[in-house]
Design an enzyme around this catalytic site. Structure first.
Site, PDB file in Angstrom:
ATOM      1  N   SER A   4      42.140  19.191  65.912  1.00 59.56           N
ATOM      2  CA  SER A   4      40.896  19.408  65.179  1.00 59.56           C
ATOM      3  C   SER A   4      40.850  18.437  64.011  1.00 59.56           C
ATOM      4  CB  SER A   4      40.849  20.840  64.645  1.00 59.56           C
ATOM      5  OG  SER A   4      39.734  21.051  63.803  1.00 59.56           O
TER       6      SER A   4
ATOM      7  N   TYR B 209      45.285  27.803  60.115  1.00 60.53           N
ATOM      8  CA  TYR B 209      44.706  27.064  61.238  1.00 60.53           C
ATOM      9  C   TYR B 209      44.866  25.558  61.032  1.00 60.53           C
ATOM     10  CZ  TYR B 209      41.097  25.073  64.295  1.00 60.53           C
ATOM     11  OH  TYR B 209      40.416  24.313  65.226  1.00 60.53           O
TER      12      TYR B 209
END
Length: 260
Positions: free
Chosen positions: A144, A158
């Protein structure tokens, strides 16, 4: 014209929804035999049926939890029994529950790192013999922009997990290069998935305003990036990360977009 991946076997973890489903759809549309993995039987069955009906390669699923070494070994065994080999592993399974640092529990941390980091490593481990036997093995990680390039409140665990995936990628790429296996990552920005609809129209518009291309990405656009990294033409690319974000990480500040 790129060499076709038709007839090759592709595993997409977390492939029953969101970005994983987009990756699976692109590979199936290119004629690959795709196996989805996930923990939700109904979602996996529905996704496999939808993608196979759309045409292209065969699409099936195997249930399992990538955070479990035993499950990963079983997943690999079932895919090999079904198709006889594996050419591409897309380690895409990931979760992103919000948890502010001040109130994050050990359980919150274990859950995110277990699925996103441990799950990716265990998945790759389980399929290594098959990838080596393939002769053109490909590992494609879904990381990401959050973590490697940006941060977002509530997602420190995350972000850490997605940055950790790139650390794993670089060393795995070195170790597996002599076996002809490449290891690369795709880093999505803000992508339209099922969960975004619940955030409201105002939130979506604010997200679009922060992106130079003024739109959110589509899941298939991540799939096409993964497909390129799986081709024979990408055989000399390893240990690299490909950002697919419409330019989101480029502006120095919101003011940089006000004049364009």
């Amino acid at each position: 014209m790129f060499t076709s991946v038709a007839g090759r076997t592709v595993v997409v973890t977390g492939g029953s929804r969101g970005i994983g489903k987009g990756i699976a759809r692109v590979f199936a549309g290119a004629g690959a035999n795709v196996v989805l993995t996930g923990r939700d039987a109904a979602a996996a069955e529905a996704a496999a049926a939808e993608l196979w009906k759309a045409g292209g390669g065969a699409v099936s699923y195997v249930l399992g939890d990538v955070a479990s070494a035993a499950d990963c070994a079983r997943l690999a065994a079932e895919v090999l029994d079904r198709h006889g080999g594996v050419d591409v592993v897309c380690a895409n399974a990931g979760i992103f529950p919000s948890a502010p640092l001040a109130t994050m529990t050990e359980g919150d941390l274990d859950e995110v790192l277990g699925t996103n980091v441990k799950g990716a490593i265990l998945t790759v481990q389980a399929f290594l013999p098959a990838l080596k036997a393939s002769g053109h093995g490909r590992v494609i990680l879904t990381s990401s922009i959050t973590g490697p390039h940006t941060g977002y409140p509530g997602w420190s665990h995350y972000g850490a997990s997605k940055a950790a995936m790139l650390g794993f990628m670089r060393t795995a790429a070195i170790e597996l290069a002599p076996q002809g296996i490449t290891v690369n990552a795709v880093l999505p920005g803000n992508i339209v998935t099922e969960g975004l609809a619940d955030l409201g129209e105002d939130y979506l518009r604010s997200m679009e305003a922060a992106i130079p291309m003024r739109r959110l990405g589509e899941v298939d656009e991540i799939g096409h990036a993964a497909l390129f990294l799986a081709t024979d033409e990408a055989a000399y690319i390893t240990g690299q990360s490909l950002v697919v974000d419409g330019g989101q990480i480029l502006p120095e500040s919101p003011a940089a977009l006000e004049t364009v």
